[in-house]
Design a protein around this motif. Sequence first.
Motif, short mmCIF file in Angstrom:
data_model
loop_
_atom_site.label_atom_id
_atom_site.label_comp_id
_atom_site.label_asym_id
_atom_site.label_seq_id
_atom_site.Cartn_x
_atom_site.Cartn_y
_atom_site.Cartn_z
N ARG A 88 0.81 -1.08 0.11
CA ARG A 88 -0.05 -0.16 0.01
C ARG A 88 0.91 1.44 -0.04
O ARG A 88 1.89 1.21 0.52
CB ARG A 88 -0.86 0.00 1.41
CG ARG A 88 -1.72 -0.95 1.29
CD ARG A 88 -3.10 -0.99 0.28
NE ARG A 88 -4.05 -2.07 0.47
CZ ARG A 88 -3.88 -2.98 -0.43
NH1 ARG A 88 -3.02 -3.22 -1.24
NH2 ARG A 88 -4.92 -3.96 -0.28
N VAL A 106 0.65 5.42 0.35
CA VAL A 106 0.12 6.59 0.67
C VAL A 106 0.86 7.85 0.61
O VAL A 106 2.00 7.76 1.07
CB VAL A 106 -0.60 6.51 2.27
CG1 VAL A 106 -1.16 7.57 2.76
CG2 VAL A 106 -0.98 5.27 2.50
N SER A 138 0.65 12.08 -0.07
CA SER A 138 -0.36 13.32 0.39
C SER A 138 0.47 14.56 -0.56
O SER A 138 1.57 14.54 -1.22
CB SER A 138 -0.07 13.82 1.90
OG SER A 138 -0.62 12.81 2.68
N THR A 163 -4.87 13.51 0.48
CA THR A 163 -3.97 11.95 0.70
C THR A 163 -4.59 11.02 -0.13
O THR A 163 -5.93 10.93 -0.02
CB THR A 163 -4.06 11.66 2.11
OG1 THR A 163 -3.68 12.87 2.83
CG2 THR A 163 -3.24 10.39 2.51
N VAL A 164 -3.50 10.25 -0.84
CA VAL A 164 -4.35 9.17 -1.69
C VAL A 164 -3.53 7.76 -1.28
O VAL A 164 -2.58 7.71 -0.80
CB VAL A 164 -3.89 9.53 -3.19
CG1 VAL A 164 -4.05 8.41 -3.93
CG2 VAL A 164 -4.67 10.59 -3.67
N GLU A 165 -4.29 6.94 -1.17
CA GLU A 165 -3.76 5.45 -1.08
C GLU A 165 -3.90 4.61 -2.16
O GLU A 165 -4.94 4.60 -2.81
CB GLU A 165 -4.41 4.92 0.23
CG GLU A 165 -4.08 3.31 0.42
CD GLU A 165 -4.59 2.69 1.82
OE1 GLU A 165 -4.07 1.85 2.33
OE2 GLU A 165 -5.69 3.29 2.06
N SER A 197 -2.87 0.75 -4.23
CA SER A 197 -2.36 -0.83 -3.90
C SER A 197 -1.08 -0.78 -4.93
O SER A 197 -0.75 0.11 -6.01
CB SER A 197 -3.31 -1.70 -4.40
OG SER A 197 -3.60 -1.73 -5.67
N LEU A 219 -6.65 2.58 -7.00
CA LEU A 219 -6.81 3.70 -6.08
C LEU A 219 -7.92 3.08 -4.89
O LEU A 219 -9.02 2.60 -5.39
CB LEU A 219 -7.51 4.79 -6.98
CG LEU A 219 -7.71 6.05 -6.21
CD1 LEU A 219 -6.34 6.74 -5.71
CD2 LEU A 219 -8.32 7.09 -7.23
N ILE A 220 -7.40 3.15 -3.93
CA ILE A 220 -8.07 2.76 -2.45
C ILE A 220 -8.94 3.63 -2.10
O ILE A 220 -10.10 3.69 -1.55
CB ILE A 220 -6.99 1.81 -1.65
CG1 ILE A 220 -6.51 0.93 -2.18
CG2 ILE A 220 -7.80 1.58 -0.43
CD1 ILE A 220 -5.38 0.08 -1.55
N THR A 221 -8.09 4.78 -1.86
CA THR A 221 -9.04 5.93 -0.97
C THR A 221 -8.37 7.28 -1.32
O THR A 221 -7.17 7.55 -1.94
CB THR A 221 -8.93 5.93 0.49
OG1 THR A 221 -7.41 6.20 0.97
CG2 THR A 221 -9.34 4.51 1.17
N ILE A 222 -9.37 8.26 -1.31
CA ILE A 222 -8.98 9.42 -1.62
C ILE A 222 -9.48 10.55 -0.27
O ILE A 222 -10.46 10.46 -0.23
CB ILE A 222 -9.44 10.30 -2.94
CG1 ILE A 222 -9.05 9.56 -4.12
CG2 ILE A 222 -8.96 11.84 -2.78
CD1 ILE A 222 -9.40 9.98 -5.35
N ARG A 223 -8.59 11.05 0.45
CA ARG A 223 -8.85 11.80 1.64
C ARG A 223 -8.67 13.39 1.49
O ARG A 223 -7.54 13.50 0.99
CB ARG A 223 -8.58 11.33 2.85
CG ARG A 223 -8.89 9.91 3.28
CD ARG A 223 -8.35 9.43 4.84
NE ARG A 223 -6.91 9.40 4.66
CZ ARG A 223 -6.24 8.12 4.21
NH1 ARG A 223 -6.79 7.30 3.80
NH2 ARG A 223 -5.01 7.92 4.34
#
Length: 123
Positions: A31, A33, A35, A42-44, A46, A51-55
């Motif tokens: 993973r 991460v 920013s 912040t992007v996570e 794999s 693309l797993i998450t965008i915060r």
Amino acid sequence: MRRPDLGALARQMNALVTATVEFAEQAADRRHVVSSPGGEVTVEMSGNRELITIRIDSRARRTVDNLTLGDLVAETIRAAGREVDQARQELLDSLPIGDDRVGEVLRDPQRLLRHGPGAEGPR
């Protein structure tokens, strides 16, 4: 000129396939991460570039306009992709195949013929 040992070459190719499978498994589990420079996004991602998450930090709504925020999201996703690519290359360069590394062989497949068992010496 001696011909390469085809049996040894086949064993090296099997080792390459095994190392490639190992690489795929290891890469998928990673993973990454990333920013944006100011921490607004912040992007996570794999190791497979999924693309797993965008915060988006709550501060961003007060300090950054929508166009800039969109640019930050896009650039942070691209930065995460570059990080994944670099990590994948480092992983490939760390996996052994005989006296070489998988990354080296993938960049120059002829190296197996030049350096493999039964190959003639340096030219």
